[in-house]
Every structure is written in C-alpha cells, then in structure tokens.
Scaffold this motif. Structure first.
Motif, PDB file in Angstrom:
ATOM      1  N   ALA A 101      -9.892   8.185 -18.851  1.00  0.00           N
ATOM      2  CA  ALA A 101      -8.944   7.420 -19.667  1.00  0.00           C
ATOM      3  C   ALA A 101      -8.674   6.035 -19.085  1.00  0.00           C
ATOM      4  N   GLY A 102      -9.383   5.671 -18.008  1.00  0.00           N
ATOM      5  CA  GLY A 102      -9.217   4.351 -17.421  1.00  0.00           C
ATOM      6  C   GLY A 102      -8.088   4.250 -16.410  1.00  0.00           C
ATOM      7  N   ILE A 103      -7.633   5.403 -15.896  1.00  0.00           N
ATOM      8  CA  ILE A 103      -6.544   5.424 -14.919  1.00  0.00           C
ATOM      9  C   ILE A 103      -7.120   5.796 -13.555  1.00  0.00           C
ATOM     10  N   SER A 104      -6.972   4.906 -12.584  1.00  0.00           N
ATOM     11  CA  SER A 104      -7.420   5.173 -11.216  1.00  0.00           C
ATOM     12  C   SER A 104      -6.442   6.140 -10.561  1.00  0.00           C
ATOM     13  N   VAL A 105      -6.961   7.055  -9.764  1.00  0.00           N
ATOM     14  CA  VAL A 105      -6.127   8.061  -9.110  1.00  0.00           C
ATOM     15  C   VAL A 105      -6.201   7.886  -7.593  1.00  0.00           C
ATOM     16  N   ILE A 106      -5.033   7.804  -6.972  1.00  0.00           N
ATOM     17  CA  ILE A 106      -4.917   7.764  -5.517  1.00  0.00           C
ATOM     18  C   ILE A 106      -4.188   9.042  -5.123  1.00  0.00           C
ATOM     19  N   ARG A 107      -4.857   9.916  -4.347  1.00  0.00           N
ATOM     20  CA  ARG A 107      -4.255  11.179  -3.914  1.00  0.00           C
ATOM     21  C   ARG A 107      -3.872  11.112  -2.442  1.00  0.00           C
ATOM     22  N   GLY A 108      -2.952  11.979  -2.060  1.00  0.00           N
ATOM     23  CA  GLY A 108      -2.545  12.062  -0.664  1.00  0.00           C
ATOM     24  C   GLY A 108      -1.231  11.378  -0.360  1.00  0.00           C
ATOM     25  N   ALA A 109      -0.524  10.922  -1.400  1.00  0.00           N
ATOM     26  CA  ALA A 109       0.754  10.248  -1.194  1.00  0.00           C
ATOM     27  C   ALA A 109       1.875  11.271  -1.013  1.00  0.00           C
ATOM     28  N   SER A 110       2.963  10.836  -0.366  1.00  0.00           N
ATOM     29  CA  SER A 110       4.156  11.674  -0.248  1.00  0.00           C
ATOM     30  C   SER A 110       5.345  10.775   0.048  1.00  0.00           C
ATOM     31  N   GLY A 111       6.532  11.287  -0.256  1.00  0.00           N
ATOM     32  CA  GLY A 111       7.752  10.535   0.013  1.00  0.00           C
ATOM     33  C   GLY A 111       8.472  10.173  -1.265  1.00  0.00           C
ATOM     34  N   SER A 112       9.421   9.258  -1.148  1.00  0.00           N
ATOM     35  CA  SER A 112      10.172   8.823  -2.325  1.00  0.00           C
ATOM     36  C   SER A 112       9.264   7.988  -3.227  1.00  0.00           C
ATOM     37  N   VAL A 113       9.612   7.929  -4.487  1.00  0.00           N
ATOM     38  CA  VAL A 113       8.825   7.157  -5.458  1.00  0.00           C
ATOM     39  C   VAL A 113       8.686   5.713  -4.989  1.00  0.00           C
ATOM     40  N   ARG A 114       9.773   5.107  -4.554  1.00  0.00           N
ATOM     41  CA  ARG A 114       9.730   3.703  -4.126  1.00  0.00           C
ATOM     42  C   ARG A 114       8.901   3.517  -2.863  1.00  0.00           C
ATOM     43  N   THR A 115       8.994   4.460  -1.932  1.00  0.00           N
ATOM     44  CA  THR A 115       8.188   4.363  -0.710  1.00  0.00           C
ATOM     45  C   THR A 115       6.705   4.433  -1.045  1.00  0.00           C
ATOM     46  N   VAL A 116       6.334   5.371  -1.909  1.00  0.00           N
ATOM     47  CA  VAL A 116       4.935   5.523  -2.317  1.00  0.00           C
ATOM     48  C   VAL A 116       4.455   4.246  -3.006  1.00  0.00           C
ATOM     49  N   ALA A 117       5.260   3.733  -3.937  1.00  0.00           N
ATOM     50  CA  ALA A 117       4.881   2.507  -4.651  1.00  0.00           C
ATOM     51  C   ALA A 117       4.745   1.333  -3.686  1.00  0.00           C
ATOM     52  N   ASP A 118       5.703   1.185  -2.779  1.00  0.00           N
ATOM     53  CA  ASP A 118       5.659   0.084  -1.815  1.00  0.00           C
ATOM     54  C   ASP A 118       4.442   0.195  -0.897  1.00  0.00           C
ATOM     55  N   GLN A 119       4.103   1.419  -0.482  1.00  0.00           N
ATOM     56  CA  GLN A 119       2.916   1.610   0.363  1.00  0.00           C
ATOM     57  C   GLN A 119       1.662   1.175  -0.384  1.00  0.00           C
ATOM     58  N   TRP A 120       1.548   1.558  -1.650  1.00  0.00           N
ATOM     59  CA  TRP A 120       0.374   1.192  -2.444  1.00  0.00           C
ATOM     60  C   TRP A 120       0.327  -0.322  -2.660  1.00  0.00           C
ATOM     61  N   LEU A 121       1.463  -0.899  -3.007  1.00  0.00           N
ATOM     62  CA  LEU A 121       1.512  -2.344  -3.244  1.00  0.00           C
ATOM     63  C   LEU A 121       1.142  -3.137  -1.996  1.00  0.00           C
TER      64      LEU A 121
END
Length: 125
Positions: free
Chosen positions: A79-99
C-alpha cells in the motif's frame, strides 16, 4: 507527510493487529510534528481488516511498530507504507527517535500463533 504508530494510552502498542488506536502524526515540510490524531481500528484482528487501506488513504507513508508478522508488513508495503519494526516507548519518543534518524528497523518478525479473545490466532499475518 504522515506517520502512524500502533498505540495504547500514549505508548507504542507491541501488537499491530490488536492495538487500541493508531496515533497519526502529521509532519510539515521541515519534518516537525504539526498535528496528532487518533484512529480507532475496527474490532478484530487488524491483519484481516481494512486498516491498511484506511491508513494509505489518509496519506500515511511510514508505520513505526514494535513487532508484527510478515503478512502485515507485506500488506503495508504493497500500500506504499514503509514499516520500521523494533520500536518501543512512548509515541512521542518513538516519533522523535525516527525523526532524528536514530530508529532503524530490527526486521523482527512475529511468528507466534496468538489466541485473541477466543477467536483463534493471526498466525504470521
């Protein structure tokens, strides 16, 4: 751009197919989070619902996850969505780590047979 994170009470939910919600984060052109929405998935196993097409229609381009089966990964990527697996923690922490470029996919694949509320398992979807 939009990213999605399977979530439960502000934290990444380890089980994509049965998460409480998807936190949808909208990024501006500088990759700053400018909006946060919650999407409640349909009941039942997410790997057997229309959640992937719903996320794609919303403009989600990346899904940050803990663990999921290869079948779900395949559907998201188709569907055109890239998947990154192996994350954990709060939503904001995960987003900030990816960014920040500090979240790399572990390519961890869930292969366990889960029994969800007596409805049988998802296998590796």
């Amino acid at each position: 751009m939009k990213i999605a994170i399977p979530s439960r009470q502000g934290f990444l939910d380890e089980h994509f197919g049965h998460c409480e919600a998807f936190t949808i984060l909208t990024l501006d052109e500088t990759r700053k989070i400018v909006k946060e929405d919650l999407l409640t998935p349909p009941p039942g196993c997410g790997c057997k619902s229309n959640i992937v097409s719903t996320l794609a229609e919303m403009g989600v381009k990346v899904l940050l996850a803990g663990n999921m089966g290869q079948g779900a990964v395949n559907k998201l990527e188709e569907a055109g969505i890239s998947v990154i697996r192996g994350a954990s923690g709060s939503v904001r922490t995960v987003a900030d780590q990816w960014l920040a470029g500090n979240l790399q996919s572990s390519n961890t694949i869930c292969t366990a047979h889960h029994d969800h509320d007596g409805h049988g398992g998802c296998g590796n979807h």
